[in-house]
Design a protein around this motif. Structure first.
Motif, PDB file in Angstrom:
ATOM      1  N   SER A  26       5.590  13.144   9.323  1.00 22.26           N
ATOM      2  CA  SER A  26       4.305  12.756   9.905  1.00 22.26           C
ATOM      3  C   SER A  26       4.301  11.274  10.250  1.00 22.26           C
ATOM      4  CB  SER A  26       3.152  13.052   8.925  1.00 22.26           C
ATOM      5  OG  SER A  26       3.131  14.419   8.573  1.00 22.26           O
ATOM      6  N   SER A  27       3.418  10.884  11.133  1.00 18.90           N
ATOM      7  CA  SER A  27       3.361   9.491  11.566  1.00 18.90           C
ATOM      8  C   SER A  27       2.823   8.583  10.474  1.00 18.90           C
ATOM      9  CB  SER A  27       2.468   9.370  12.805  1.00 18.90           C
ATOM     10  OG  SER A  27       1.113   9.617  12.459  1.00 18.90           O
ATOM     11  N   PHE A  28       3.095   7.297  10.625  1.00 18.62           N
ATOM     12  CA  PHE A  28       2.598   6.300   9.690  1.00 18.62           C
ATOM     13  C   PHE A  28       1.081   6.376   9.576  1.00 18.62           C
ATOM     14  CE2 PHE A  28       0.857   2.001   9.039  1.00 18.62           C
ATOM     15  CZ  PHE A  28       1.427   1.689   7.812  1.00 18.62           C
ATOM     16  N   ALA A  29       0.412   6.519  10.710  1.00 22.74           N
ATOM     17  CA  ALA A  29      -1.052   6.525  10.720  1.00 22.74           C
ATOM     18  C   ALA A  29      -1.643   7.752  10.034  1.00 22.74           C
ATOM     19  CB  ALA A  29      -1.556   6.443  12.162  1.00 22.74           C
ATOM     20  N   SER A  30      -0.947   8.876  10.125  1.00 27.15           N
ATOM     21  CA  SER A  30      -1.527  10.119   9.623  1.00 27.15           C
ATOM     22  C   SER A  30      -1.315  10.346   8.129  1.00 27.15           C
ATOM     23  CB  SER A  30      -0.962  11.313  10.397  1.00 27.15           C
ATOM     24  OG  SER A  30       0.428  11.457  10.154  1.00 27.15           O
ATOM     25  N   VAL A  31      -0.429   9.595   7.519  1.00 23.22           N
ATOM     26  CA  VAL A  31      -0.182   9.728   6.075  1.00 23.22           C
ATOM     27  C   VAL A  31      -1.063   8.728   5.341  1.00 23.22           C
ATOM     28  CG1 VAL A  31       1.498   9.530   4.215  1.00 23.22           C
ATOM     29  CG2 VAL A  31       2.183  10.503   6.419  1.00 23.22           C
ATOM     30  N   VAL A  33      -2.720   6.803   1.941  1.00 26.16           N
ATOM     31  CA  VAL A  33      -2.335   6.355   0.605  1.00 26.16           C
ATOM     32  C   VAL A  33      -2.837   7.346  -0.435  1.00 26.16           C
ATOM     33  CG1 VAL A  33      -2.720   4.568  -1.153  1.00 26.16           C
ATOM     34  CG2 VAL A  33      -2.201   3.916   1.213  1.00 26.16           C
ATOM     35  N   ARG A  34      -4.026   7.891  -0.225  1.00 28.47           N
ATOM     36  CA  ARG A  34      -4.595   8.853  -1.166  1.00 28.47           C
ATOM     37  C   ARG A  34      -3.705  10.102  -1.281  1.00 28.47           C
ATOM     38  NH1 ARG A  34      -9.500   9.330  -3.419  1.00 28.47           N
ATOM     39  NH2 ARG A  34     -10.304   7.637  -2.103  1.00 28.47           N
ATOM     40  N   THR A  35      -3.179  10.565  -0.148  1.00 31.26           N
ATOM     41  CA  THR A  35      -2.295  11.731  -0.171  1.00 31.26           C
ATOM     42  C   THR A  35      -1.019  11.433  -0.941  1.00 31.26           C
ATOM     43  OG1 THR A  35      -3.138  12.505   1.960  1.00 31.26           O
ATOM     44  CG2 THR A  35      -1.018  13.380   1.246  1.00 31.26           C
ATOM     45  N   VAL A  36      -0.459  10.264  -0.704  1.00 31.36           N
ATOM     46  CA  VAL A  36       0.776   9.874  -1.388  1.00 31.36           C
ATOM     47  C   VAL A  36       0.573   9.812  -2.889  1.00 31.36           C
ATOM     48  CG1 VAL A  36       2.477   8.034  -1.715  1.00 31.36           C
ATOM     49  CG2 VAL A  36       1.688   8.603   0.597  1.00 31.36           C
ATOM     50  N   THR A  37      -0.459   9.119  -3.315  1.00 33.20           N
ATOM     51  CA  THR A  37      -0.671   8.944  -4.761  1.00 33.20           C
ATOM     52  C   THR A  37      -1.052  10.265  -5.437  1.00 33.20           C
ATOM     53  OG1 THR A  37      -2.961   8.221  -4.308  1.00 33.20           O
ATOM     54  CG2 THR A  37      -1.276   6.517  -4.596  1.00 33.20           C
ATOM     55  N   ALA A  38      -1.818  11.106  -4.727  1.00 36.63           N
ATOM     56  CA  ALA A  38      -2.195  12.399  -5.301  1.00 36.63           C
ATOM     57  C   ALA A  38      -0.964  13.266  -5.532  1.00 36.63           C
ATOM     58  CB  ALA A  38      -3.189  13.108  -4.385  1.00 36.63           C
ATOM     59  N   GLU A  39      -0.067  13.315  -4.552  1.00 31.93           N
ATOM     60  CA  GLU A  39       1.135  14.134  -4.697  1.00 31.93           C
ATOM     61  C   GLU A  39       2.114  13.550  -5.713  1.00 31.93           C
ATOM     62  OE1 GLU A  39       3.111  15.931  -1.508  1.00 31.93           O
ATOM     63  OE2 GLU A  39       1.338  16.103  -0.220  1.00 31.93           O
ATOM     64  N   PHE A  51       3.559  -2.107  -4.080  1.00 26.66           N
ATOM     65  CA  PHE A  51       4.061  -2.411  -2.737  1.00 26.66           C
ATOM     66  C   PHE A  51       3.162  -3.322  -1.912  1.00 26.66           C
ATOM     67  CE2 PHE A  51       5.312   1.891  -4.077  1.00 26.66           C
ATOM     68  CZ  PHE A  51       6.679   1.701  -4.208  1.00 26.66           C
ATOM     69  N   GLY A  52       1.972  -3.612  -2.402  1.00 36.94           N
ATOM     70  CA  GLY A  52       1.083  -4.535  -1.714  1.00 36.94           C
ATOM     71  C   GLY A  52       0.196  -3.893  -0.673  1.00 36.94           C
ATOM     72  N   SER A  53       0.708  -2.883   0.002  1.00 37.63           N
ATOM     73  CA  SER A  53      -0.051  -2.221   1.066  1.00 37.63           C
ATOM     74  C   SER A  53       0.682  -0.968   1.502  1.00 37.63           C
ATOM     75  CB  SER A  53      -0.207  -3.153   2.276  1.00 37.63           C
ATOM     76  OG  SER A  53       1.064  -3.422   2.857  1.00 37.63           O
ATOM     77  N   LYS A  54       0.045  -0.219   2.374  1.00 32.83           N
ATOM     78  CA  LYS A  54       0.697   0.960   2.954  1.00 32.83           C
ATOM     79  C   LYS A  54       1.922   0.552   3.773  1.00 32.83           C
ATOM     80  CE  LYS A  54      -0.366   4.767   6.155  1.00 32.83           C
ATOM     81  NZ  LYS A  54      -1.443   5.363   6.978  1.00 32.83           N
ATOM     82  N   LYS A  55       1.805  -0.552   4.507  1.00 33.67           N
ATOM     83  CA  LYS A  55       2.957  -1.037   5.264  1.00 33.67           C
ATOM     84  C   LYS A  55       4.094  -1.426   4.328  1.00 33.67           C
ATOM     85  CE  LYS A  55       0.448  -2.759   9.321  1.00 33.67           C
ATOM     86  NZ  LYS A  55       0.098  -3.956  10.118  1.00 33.67           N
ATOM     87  N   GLU A 129       5.549   1.530  15.405  1.00 36.32           N
ATOM     88  CA  GLU A 129       5.175   0.146  15.645  1.00 36.32           C
ATOM     89  C   GLU A 129       4.114  -0.355  14.653  1.00 36.32           C
ATOM     90  OE1 GLU A 129       4.004  -0.354  19.667  1.00 36.32           O
ATOM     91  OE2 GLU A 129       5.947   0.244  20.490  1.00 36.32           O
ATOM     92  N   ALA A 130       3.234   0.534  14.219  1.00 36.51           N
ATOM     93  CA  ALA A 130       2.150   0.134  13.321  1.00 36.51           C
ATOM     94  C   ALA A 130       2.648  -0.299  11.951  1.00 36.51           C
ATOM     95  CB  ALA A 130       1.155   1.283  13.153  1.00 36.51           C
TER      96      ALA A 130
END
Length: 212
Positions: A26-31, A33-39, A51-55, A129-130
């Motif tokens: 999936s794209s950077f924009a569509s993932v 942080v909540r989904t990542v941490t939940a999984e 990591f400081g941020s999603k980027k 790019e984002a």
């Protein structure tokens, strides 16, 4: 390492594993942080903590395995150079191309260890790019500099500009093959199959050596 630090390291690795898998499809924009941490089964604030941020997370996913991939590339390069020296011959272009190409192609086929997920991730990473990847892409660019003196020795007639362009084209061949491995079957009406990583690697190496 004490239990507390071990737990932190485990949490960090879980986040990276989950993020790598999600960002590979999936794209950077569509993932989120909540989904990542939940999984990953960690606190929502864990991404910012580690990591400081999603980027920062996206970039950490890239760097984690890129460092190992480049180490493998250099191991192959220096091993081939040592063998050539012992045999009293110059290093061949095939040895250099093989060192650059083998690790990522081998990882693409390695689904059991999860390394194939990373290869799919980097296929998307170059297009995101984002995620501000320019600064961490230097991790891969730096390894090419180690190959330049060997290429100069093999092809003294080439300028540095020619060498860098040809490396660029060679990486394009590799990335296209990795990103669209199934297309060879479609293109050839199922007469060609990318069945093993060695066969795929050898075909890329042969083509790139001739092109160089």
């Amino acid at each position: 390492m004490d239990k507390k630090n071990t737990a932190r390291q485990d949490s960090r690795e879980k986040i990276l594993d989950v993020a790598e898998r999600l960002f590979s499809t999936s794209s950077f924009a569509s993932v989120s942080v909540r989904t990542v941490t939940a999984e990953a089964g960690v606190n929502l604030s864990a991404v910012n903590y580690y990591f400081g941020s999603k980027k920062g997370l996206f970039q950490a996913v890239y760097v984690r395995r890129c460092t190992e991939m480049n180490r493998l590339r250099l191991d192959l390069l220096y091993s081939a150079a040592d063998q050539a020296r012992k045999a009293g011959r110059k290093l061949e272009m095939r040895d250099l191309v093989n060192a650059l190409i083998s690790p990522p192609v081998k990882w693409l086929y390695d689904e059991d260890s999860g390394l194939s997920v990373y290869i799919k991730f980097i296929a998307r990473a170059y297009l995101e790019e984002a995620s501000d990847m320019a600064n961490v892409l230097e991790e891969e660019v730096a390894v090419f500099d180690k190959f330049i003196p060997f290429i100069r020795d093999i092809h003294p007639q080439l300028s540095d500009e020619d060498i860098f362009w040809r490396i660029h084209f060679m990486m394009g061949v590799m990335h296209h093959t990795i990103n669209h491995l199934d297309r060879i079957g479609i293109l050839s009406h199922n007469n060609c199959r990318a069945t093993t990583w060695e066969d795929t690697r050898d075909r890329i190496v042969q083509f790139c050596v001739e092109g160089f």
